[in-house]
Design a protein around this motif. Structure first.
Motif, PDB file in Angstrom:
ATOM      1  N   LYS A   1     -42.240 -40.365   4.551  1.00 42.52           N
ATOM      2  CA  LYS A   1     -42.956 -39.686   5.510  1.00 42.52           C
ATOM      3  C   LYS A   1     -42.152 -39.452   6.745  1.00 42.52           C
ATOM      4  O   LYS A   1     -42.613 -38.728   7.698  1.00 42.52           O
ATOM      5  N   CYS A   2     -41.313 -40.268   7.086  1.00 42.42           N
ATOM      6  CA  CYS A   2     -40.558 -40.572   8.087  1.00 42.42           C
ATOM      7  C   CYS A   2     -39.683 -39.158   8.361  1.00 42.42           C
ATOM      8  O   CYS A   2     -39.528 -38.390   7.755  1.00 42.42           O
ATOM      9  N   LYS A   3     -39.087 -38.814   9.733  1.00 38.43           N
ATOM     10  CA  LYS A   3     -38.352 -37.854  10.051  1.00 38.43           C
ATOM     11  C   LYS A   3     -36.894 -37.929   9.303  1.00 38.43           C
ATOM     12  O   LYS A   3     -36.729 -38.950   9.001  1.00 38.43           O
TER      13      LYS A   3
ATOM     14  N   ARG B   1     -24.958 -26.829   6.924  1.00 38.29           N
ATOM     15  CA  ARG B   1     -26.255 -26.941   7.271  1.00 38.29           C
ATOM     16  C   ARG B   1     -26.870 -28.373   7.338  1.00 38.29           C
ATOM     17  O   ARG B   1     -26.535 -29.256   6.459  1.00 38.29           O
ATOM     18  N   ILE B   2     -27.736 -28.768   8.387  1.00 37.95           N
ATOM     19  CA  ILE B   2     -28.480 -30.075   8.228  1.00 37.95           C
ATOM     20  C   ILE B   2     -29.833 -29.693   8.415  1.00 37.95           C
ATOM     21  O   ILE B   2     -30.475 -28.910   9.248  1.00 37.95           O
ATOM     22  N   PHE B   3     -30.664 -29.981   7.259  1.00 37.19           N
ATOM     23  CA  PHE B   3     -31.881 -29.779   7.165  1.00 37.19           C
ATOM     24  C   PHE B   3     -32.783 -30.827   7.962  1.00 37.19           C
ATOM     25  O   PHE B   3     -33.028 -31.995   7.351  1.00 37.19           O
ATOM     26  N   GLU B   4     -33.622 -30.265   8.774  1.00 39.47           N
ATOM     27  CA  GLU B   4     -34.529 -31.222   9.334  1.00 39.47           C
ATOM     28  C   GLU B   4     -36.109 -31.285   8.579  1.00 39.47           C
ATOM     29  O   GLU B   4     -36.482 -30.273   8.414  1.00 39.47           O
ATOM     30  N   ARG B   5     -36.480 -32.221   8.311  1.00 39.63           N
ATOM     31  CA  ARG B   5     -37.801 -32.497   7.805  1.00 39.63           C
ATOM     32  C   ARG B   5     -38.694 -33.286   8.615  1.00 39.63           C
ATOM     33  O   ARG B   5     -38.548 -34.669   8.658  1.00 39.63           O
ATOM     34  N   ASN B   6     -39.497 -33.033   9.237  1.00 40.11           N
ATOM     35  CA  ASN B   6     -40.523 -33.717  10.280  1.00 40.11           C
ATOM     36  C   ASN B   6     -41.930 -33.695   9.875  1.00 40.11           C
ATOM     37  O   ASN B   6     -42.677 -34.231  10.715  1.00 40.11           O
TER      38      ASN B   6
ATOM     39  N   ASN C   1     -26.702 -35.417  -8.426  1.00 41.38           N
ATOM     40  CA  ASN C   1     -27.991 -35.402  -9.327  1.00 41.38           C
ATOM     41  C   ASN C   1     -29.016 -35.092  -8.124  1.00 41.38           C
ATOM     42  O   ASN C   1     -29.274 -35.893  -7.296  1.00 41.38           O
ATOM     43  N   PRO C   2     -29.741 -34.250  -8.446  1.00 40.94           N
ATOM     44  CA  PRO C   2     -31.036 -33.741  -7.609  1.00 40.94           C
ATOM     45  C   PRO C   2     -31.975 -34.832  -7.754  1.00 40.94           C
ATOM     46  O   PRO C   2     -32.835 -34.694  -6.548  1.00 40.94           O
ATOM     47  N   GLU C   3     -32.090 -35.461  -8.517  1.00 46.37           N
ATOM     48  CA  GLU C   3     -33.375 -36.500  -8.526  1.00 46.37           C
ATOM     49  C   GLU C   3     -33.342 -37.485  -7.174  1.00 46.37           C
ATOM     50  O   GLU C   3     -34.608 -37.416  -6.793  1.00 46.37           O
ATOM     51  N   PRO C   4     -32.413 -38.319  -6.966  1.00 46.63           N
ATOM     52  CA  PRO C   4     -32.575 -38.945  -5.612  1.00 46.63           C
ATOM     53  C   PRO C   4     -32.773 -37.952  -4.556  1.00 46.63           C
ATOM     54  O   PRO C   4     -33.396 -38.609  -3.655  1.00 46.63           O
ATOM     55  N   ILE C   5     -32.290 -36.817  -4.628  1.00 42.81           N
ATOM     56  CA  ILE C   5     -32.611 -36.140  -3.332  1.00 42.81           C
ATOM     57  C   ILE C   5     -33.953 -35.528  -3.269  1.00 42.81           C
ATOM     58  O   ILE C   5     -34.545 -35.688  -2.338  1.00 42.81           O
ATOM     59  N   LEU C   6     -34.644 -35.239  -4.397  1.00 42.80           N
ATOM     60  CA  LEU C   6     -35.950 -34.707  -4.379  1.00 42.80           C
ATOM     61  C   LEU C   6     -36.873 -36.040  -4.108  1.00 42.80           C
ATOM     62  O   LEU C   6     -37.934 -35.812  -3.589  1.00 42.80           O
ATOM     63  N   TYR C   7     -36.315 -37.297  -4.378  1.00 44.57           N
ATOM     64  CA  TYR C   7     -37.111 -38.459  -4.080  1.00 44.57           C
ATOM     65  C   TYR C   7     -37.471 -38.668  -2.668  1.00 44.57           C
ATOM     66  O   TYR C   7     -38.261 -39.365  -2.164  1.00 44.57           O
ATOM     67  N   LEU C   8     -36.465 -38.053  -1.774  1.00 43.22           N
ATOM     68  CA  LEU C   8     -36.796 -38.272  -0.288  1.00 43.22           C
ATOM     69  C   LEU C   8     -37.968 -37.757  -0.016  1.00 43.22           C
ATOM     70  O   LEU C   8     -38.524 -38.117   1.260  1.00 43.22           O
ATOM     71  N   ASP C   9     -38.733 -36.909  -0.701  1.00 38.83           N
ATOM     72  CA  ASP C   9     -40.192 -36.271  -0.169  1.00 38.83           C
ATOM     73  C   ASP C   9     -41.005 -37.535  -0.345  1.00 38.83           C
ATOM     74  O   ASP C   9     -42.234 -37.058   0.430  1.00 38.83           O
ATOM     75  N   LYS C  10     -40.933 -38.585  -1.016  1.00 41.87           N
ATOM     76  CA  LYS C  10     -41.764 -39.745  -0.890  1.00 41.87           C
ATOM     77  C   LYS C  10     -41.910 -40.325   0.344  1.00 41.87           C
ATOM     78  O   LYS C  10     -42.773 -40.963   0.607  1.00 41.87           O
TER      79      LYS C  10
ATOM     80  N   CYS D   1     -41.501 -48.547   6.822  1.00 38.52           N
ATOM     81  CA  CYS D   1     -40.644 -49.372   7.818  1.00 38.52           C
ATOM     82  C   CYS D   1     -39.559 -48.534   8.108  1.00 38.52           C
ATOM     83  O   CYS D   1     -38.529 -48.884   8.886  1.00 38.52           O
ATOM     84  N   ILE D   2     -39.263 -47.411   7.687  1.00 36.75           N
ATOM     85  CA  ILE D   2     -38.077 -46.513   7.962  1.00 36.75           C
ATOM     86  C   ILE D   2     -38.599 -45.460   9.173  1.00 36.75           C
ATOM     87  O   ILE D   2     -39.376 -44.716   9.116  1.00 36.75           O
ATOM     88  N   ASP D   3     -37.685 -45.285  10.227  1.00 35.03           N
ATOM     89  CA  ASP D   3     -38.066 -44.563  11.179  1.00 35.03           C
ATOM     90  C   ASP D   3     -37.281 -43.185  11.029  1.00 35.03           C
ATOM     91  O   ASP D   3     -37.931 -42.123  11.647  1.00 35.03           O
ATOM     92  N   LEU D   4     -36.138 -43.039  10.523  1.00 35.48           N
ATOM     93  CA  LEU D   4     -35.360 -41.910  10.282  1.00 35.48           C
ATOM     94  C   LEU D   4     -34.517 -42.047   9.122  1.00 35.48           C
ATOM     95  O   LEU D   4     -33.986 -42.986   8.846  1.00 35.48           O
ATOM     96  N   ILE D   5     -34.576 -41.075   8.170  1.00 39.25           N
ATOM     97  CA  ILE D   5     -33.556 -40.859   7.094  1.00 39.25           C
ATOM     98  C   ILE D   5     -32.477 -39.985   7.576  1.00 39.25           C
ATOM     99  O   ILE D   5     -32.942 -38.876   7.979  1.00 39.25           O
ATOM    100  N   LEU D   6     -31.162 -40.289   7.572  1.00 42.22           N
ATOM    101  CA  LEU D   6     -30.172 -39.357   8.015  1.00 42.22           C
ATOM    102  C   LEU D   6     -29.277 -39.446   7.066  1.00 42.22           C
ATOM    103  O   LEU D   6     -28.491 -40.629   6.782  1.00 42.22           O
ATOM    104  N   THR D   7     -29.099 -38.547   6.232  1.00 46.03           N
ATOM    105  CA  THR D   7     -27.955 -38.606   4.807  1.00 46.03           C
ATOM    106  C   THR D   7     -27.401 -37.361   4.468  1.00 46.03           C
ATOM    107  O   THR D   7     -27.716 -36.356   4.780  1.00 46.03           O
ATOM    108  N   ASP D   8     -26.353 -37.704   3.710  1.00 43.92           N
ATOM    109  CA  ASP D   8     -25.465 -36.689   3.640  1.00 43.92           C
ATOM    110  C   ASP D   8     -25.008 -36.822   1.907  1.00 43.92           C
ATOM    111  O   ASP D   8     -23.932 -37.190   1.649  1.00 43.92           O
TER     112      ASP D   8
END
Ligand SMILES: C[S@@+](CC[C@H](N)C(=O)[O-])C[C@H]1O[C@@H](n2cnc3c(N)ncnc32)[C@H](O)[C@@H]1O
Length: 192
Positions: free
Chosen positions: A54-56, A89-94, A43-52, A22-29
């Motif tokens: 699949k959106c840009k 830096r802003i890391f893009e994950r597409n 805490n690295p855990e919620p950042i690593l969870y972003l890998d779940k 349901c999410i088209d884009l995650i944009l976060t800081d």
């Protein structure tokens, strides 16, 4: 799916309930490991969870520490303060490419933006409207859903709203959450 709302809770707990498609884009800081780490509850855990998801994704990150996830491109936010080292830096994950092993060598764009003309809400890491606008305009269309798990004062959600996008935001800190509520119009400002 319900959109255009924000929650005052831990984003890891919240993300576990959020349907990926349901999410088209995650944009976060998110909080960085080196800067305000304690203040922002790093805490690295919620950042690593972003890998779940699949959106840009576009994830802000410090210039001084390795990013935690694979990525496709690095964008540089030049703060235009006049000092050469003032950038993040802003890391893009597409999902298309994985340039992780080449980090530091792929710099795809520069985005220069200052806080000029923004209302400052007393959050030391509040991001400039123009910077967030640039990313949203180049990566979404009207009606798309943008999610910010670490929204602070709600800049991503606010800009999304202004640009006719839908949003979902999450913030742990009650004071910052209340600022976001006001910015997004959930709480009427007192006139008298
Ligand atoms: C760098 S700031 C974001 C500032 C935001 N870009 C703005 O313009 O206001 C990171 C935010 O993440 C919040 N945070 C930290 N851990 C969190 C968590 N587990 N869940 C939700 N929010 C969290 C912090 O309270 C902080 O306000």
């Amino acid at each position: 799916m319900e959109t255009n709302y924000i929650v005052n809770e831990d984003c890891l707990t919240f993300m576990r309930t959020l349907p990926d498609k349901c999410i088209d884009l995650i944009l976060t800081d998110p909080p960085y490991p080196d800067y305000y780490a304690e203040k922002y509850n790093y805490n690295p855990e919620p950042i690593l969870y972003l890998d779940k998801f699949k959106c840009k994704q576009f994830v802000f990150w410090t210039a001084k520490e390795d990013f935690l996830l694979d990525y496709s491109a690095i964008h540089i936010w030049d703060k235009k303060t006049g000092c050469g080292s003032e950038y993040e830096r802003i890391f893009e994950r597409n999902g298309d490419k994985n340039y992780k092993m080449f980090r530091y060598y792929f710099i795809n764009s520069t985005v220069a933006a200052q806080m000029t003309k923004d209302v400052y809400y007393n959050h030391p890491s509040q991001k400039p409207f123009k910077l967030i606008e640039n990313i949203i305009l180049n990566n979404t269309k009207k009606g798309d859903v943008i999610f910010d798990p670490f929204m602070g004062t709600g800049t991503t959600c606010y800009v999304a709203q202004e640009l006719g996008r839908k949003y979902i935001g999450c913030e742990l800190d009650k004071d910052y959450f209340e600022i976001a509520e006001k910015r997004l119009g959930f709480v009427k400002q007192r006139l008298f």
